[in-house]
Motif scaffolding. Structure first.
Motif, PDB file in Angstrom:
ATOM      1  N   GLN A 287      -0.504   7.522   9.364  1.00 32.77           N
ATOM      2  CA  GLN A 287       0.254   6.850  10.013  1.00 32.77           C
ATOM      3  C   GLN A 287       1.737   7.150   9.493  1.00 32.77           C
ATOM      4  O   GLN A 287       1.979   7.847   8.357  1.00 32.77           O
ATOM      5  N   GLU A 288       2.814   7.085  10.160  1.00 32.14           N
ATOM      6  CA  GLU A 288       4.137   7.314   9.755  1.00 32.14           C
ATOM      7  C   GLU A 288       4.639   6.373   8.635  1.00 32.14           C
ATOM      8  O   GLU A 288       4.473   5.108   8.552  1.00 32.14           O
ATOM      9  N   LEU A 289       5.557   6.964   7.744  1.00 36.74           N
ATOM     10  CA  LEU A 289       6.207   6.398   6.701  1.00 36.74           C
ATOM     11  C   LEU A 289       7.874   5.923   7.179  1.00 36.74           C
ATOM     12  O   LEU A 289       8.123   6.649   8.080  1.00 36.74           O
TER      13      LEU A 289
ATOM     14  N   GLN B 171       9.642   8.485   3.382  1.00 41.51           N
ATOM     15  CA  GLN B 171       9.532   9.550   3.770  1.00 41.51           C
ATOM     16  C   GLN B 171      10.623  10.769   2.929  1.00 41.51           C
ATOM     17  O   GLN B 171      10.009  11.877   2.530  1.00 41.51           O
ATOM     18  N   ASP B 172      11.682  10.268   2.883  1.00 44.18           N
ATOM     19  CA  ASP B 172      12.635  10.723   2.121  1.00 44.18           C
ATOM     20  C   ASP B 172      12.260  11.007   0.813  1.00 44.18           C
ATOM     21  O   ASP B 172      12.377  12.452   0.209  1.00 44.18           O
ATOM     22  N   ILE B 173      11.881  10.126   0.099  1.00 45.47           N
ATOM     23  CA  ILE B 173      11.290  10.235  -1.279  1.00 45.47           C
ATOM     24  C   ILE B 173      10.149  11.268  -1.434  1.00 45.47           C
ATOM     25  O   ILE B 173      10.066  12.154  -2.462  1.00 45.47           O
TER      26      ILE B 173
ATOM     27  N   LEU C  75       0.698  -1.186  -0.133  1.00 41.63           N
ATOM     28  CA  LEU C  75       0.072   0.066   0.086  1.00 41.63           C
ATOM     29  C   LEU C  75       0.961   1.514   0.037  1.00 41.63           C
ATOM     30  O   LEU C  75       0.526   2.363  -0.490  1.00 41.63           O
ATOM     31  N   VAL C  76       2.145   1.235   0.568  1.00 38.56           N
ATOM     32  CA  VAL C  76       2.802   2.366   0.817  1.00 38.56           C
ATOM     33  C   VAL C  76       3.496   2.479  -0.581  1.00 38.56           C
ATOM     34  O   VAL C  76       3.575   3.692  -1.060  1.00 38.56           O
ATOM     35  N   LEU C  77       4.086   1.382  -1.271  1.00 42.72           N
ATOM     36  CA  LEU C  77       4.477   1.835  -2.591  1.00 42.72           C
ATOM     37  C   LEU C  77       3.329   2.324  -3.677  1.00 42.72           C
ATOM     38  O   LEU C  77       3.478   2.859  -4.605  1.00 42.72           O
ATOM     39  N   GLN C  78       2.027   1.634  -3.336  1.00 40.12           N
ATOM     40  CA  GLN C  78       1.044   2.318  -4.414  1.00 40.12           C
ATOM     41  C   GLN C  78       0.652   3.723  -4.172  1.00 40.12           C
ATOM     42  O   GLN C  78       0.689   4.217  -5.264  1.00 40.12           O
ATOM     43  N   ARG C  79       0.993   4.078  -3.013  1.00 39.06           N
ATOM     44  CA  ARG C  79       0.563   5.600  -2.676  1.00 39.06           C
ATOM     45  C   ARG C  79       1.597   6.423  -3.077  1.00 39.06           C
ATOM     46  O   ARG C  79       1.610   7.298  -3.847  1.00 39.06           O
ATOM     47  N   LEU C  80       2.798   5.865  -3.149  1.00 40.59           N
ATOM     48  CA  LEU C  80       4.131   6.483  -3.709  1.00 40.59           C
ATOM     49  C   LEU C  80       4.097   6.445  -5.244  1.00 40.59           C
ATOM     50  O   LEU C  80       4.287   7.835  -6.124  1.00 40.59           O
TER      51      LEU C  80
ATOM     52  N   ASP D 241       9.326  13.763   0.702  1.00 43.02           N
ATOM     53  CA  ASP D 241       9.425  14.818   0.726  1.00 43.02           C
ATOM     54  C   ASP D 241      10.336  15.728  -0.445  1.00 43.02           C
ATOM     55  O   ASP D 241       9.841  16.715  -0.782  1.00 43.02           O
ATOM     56  N   GLY D 242      11.071  14.934  -1.131  1.00 44.61           N
ATOM     57  CA  GLY D 242      11.861  15.324  -2.367  1.00 44.61           C
ATOM     58  C   GLY D 242      10.621  15.723  -3.440  1.00 44.61           C
ATOM     59  O   GLY D 242      11.012  16.721  -4.101  1.00 44.61           O
ATOM     60  N   LEU D 243       9.779  14.974  -3.586  1.00 42.36           N
ATOM     61  CA  LEU D 243       8.849  14.939  -4.547  1.00 42.36           C
ATOM     62  C   LEU D 243       7.734  16.002  -4.338  1.00 42.36           C
ATOM     63  O   LEU D 243       7.270  16.776  -5.143  1.00 42.36           O
ATOM     64  N   THR D 244       7.596  16.485  -3.315  1.00 41.74           N
ATOM     65  CA  THR D 244       6.588  17.610  -2.689  1.00 41.74           C
ATOM     66  C   THR D 244       7.295  18.851  -2.401  1.00 41.74           C
ATOM     67  O   THR D 244       6.721  19.880  -1.777  1.00 41.74           O
ATOM     68  N   GLU D 245       8.730  19.016  -2.433  1.00 39.83           N
ATOM     69  CA  GLU D 245       9.253  20.107  -2.255  1.00 39.83           C
ATOM     70  C   GLU D 245       9.074  21.271  -3.396  1.00 39.83           C
ATOM     71  O   GLU D 245       8.938  20.835  -4.423  1.00 39.83           O
ATOM     72  N   GLU D 246       9.088  22.354  -2.871  1.00 47.00           N
ATOM     73  CA  GLU D 246       9.033  23.531  -4.026  1.00 47.00           C
ATOM     74  C   GLU D 246      10.146  23.304  -4.940  1.00 47.00           C
ATOM     75  O   GLU D 246      11.213  23.249  -4.543  1.00 47.00           O
ATOM     76  N   PRO D 247       9.807  23.556  -6.189  1.00 51.04           N
ATOM     77  CA  PRO D 247      10.699  23.264  -7.398  1.00 51.04           C
ATOM     78  C   PRO D 247      11.678  24.191  -7.258  1.00 51.04           C
ATOM     79  O   PRO D 247      13.013  23.959  -7.495  1.00 51.04           O
TER      80      PRO D 247
END
Length: 215
Positions: free
Chosen positions: A139-141, A146-148, A83-88, A150-156
């Protein structure tokens, strides 16, 4: 169906880390994913033939999301729930589709196709979010995931230059398709013989055409 804004809000949340390593894909996910795959089956025409030779776009290196990335995460992250991978997967390809559309002029011959692909992707995303209780996304990742995220959602404008890569639209949608089959394999089960869609060799040239979508 949930509202799109709810889906986006939940995508920004966290995931459930369940003890089951490979949670089965919910049956109601299969219809929107198969509809999405119908569009992906035309990606060669729209993502290769309608672009200049060797054309590439700039993406975050985490958006080049391949089967090998999934294999590494499964090996390195203990008790990683599918499920975590599907969300990612949804988060990665949300960004990929936005970046492809962004480089297309309004009259680009592939723009209507890509807009429809994004609409179908959003439909599948909405069904996926609706199919799980809200607690799943609170829940926590694992730190690696979580590092991935955060990188994907960081401002460009805050992403360092070293994190950007160039990839062709066709290769990005190939990754999109192959990883979808891997992570939602129950929806694409073969009637002839079991297929390991997470195995890179399955997608190599020379496989029978009826065992894989168009590449």
């Amino acid at each position: 169906m949930i509202q799109l804004s709810t889906s986006v809000c939940l995508l920004g949340g966290l995931f459930l880390i369940a003890p089951v390593l490979m949670a089965p894909t919910l049956a109601n996910m299969c219809r929107p994913l198969k509809t999405l795959n119908d569009s992906l089956s035309h990606r060669r025409r729209y993502m290769k033939h309608n672009f200049p030779i060797n054309y590439t776009i700039r993406v975050h290196h985490k958006e080049i999301f391949k089967l090998s990335n999934i294999s590494k995460m499964r090996l390195n992250v203990e008790e990683l729930d599918n499920l975590v991978l599907q969300r990612l997967w949804f988060q990665v390809n949300q960004g990929v589709l936005k970046k492809i559309i962004r480089v297309m002029p309004e009259r680009h011959p592939s723009r209507p196709y890509t807009a429809e692909l994004e609409r179908r992707f959003r439909d599948a995303e909405g069904v996926f979010v609706e199919s799980h209780p809200a607690e799943v996304f609170q829940q926590e990742l694992p730190d690696t995931i979580q590092d991935i995220w955060d990188g994907l959602t960081e401002e460009p404008d805050r992403v360092p230059d070293s994190s950007w890569r160039f990839a062709s639209p066709k290769s990005l949608l190939d990754n999109f398709c192959h990883t979808m089959f891997c992570l939602f394999s129950e929806c694409f089960a073969s009637t002839e013989a079991p297929q390991d869609y997470c195995d890179v060799s399955h997608w190599r040239k020379g496989r029978k055409k009826d065992l894989q979508p168009e590449s």
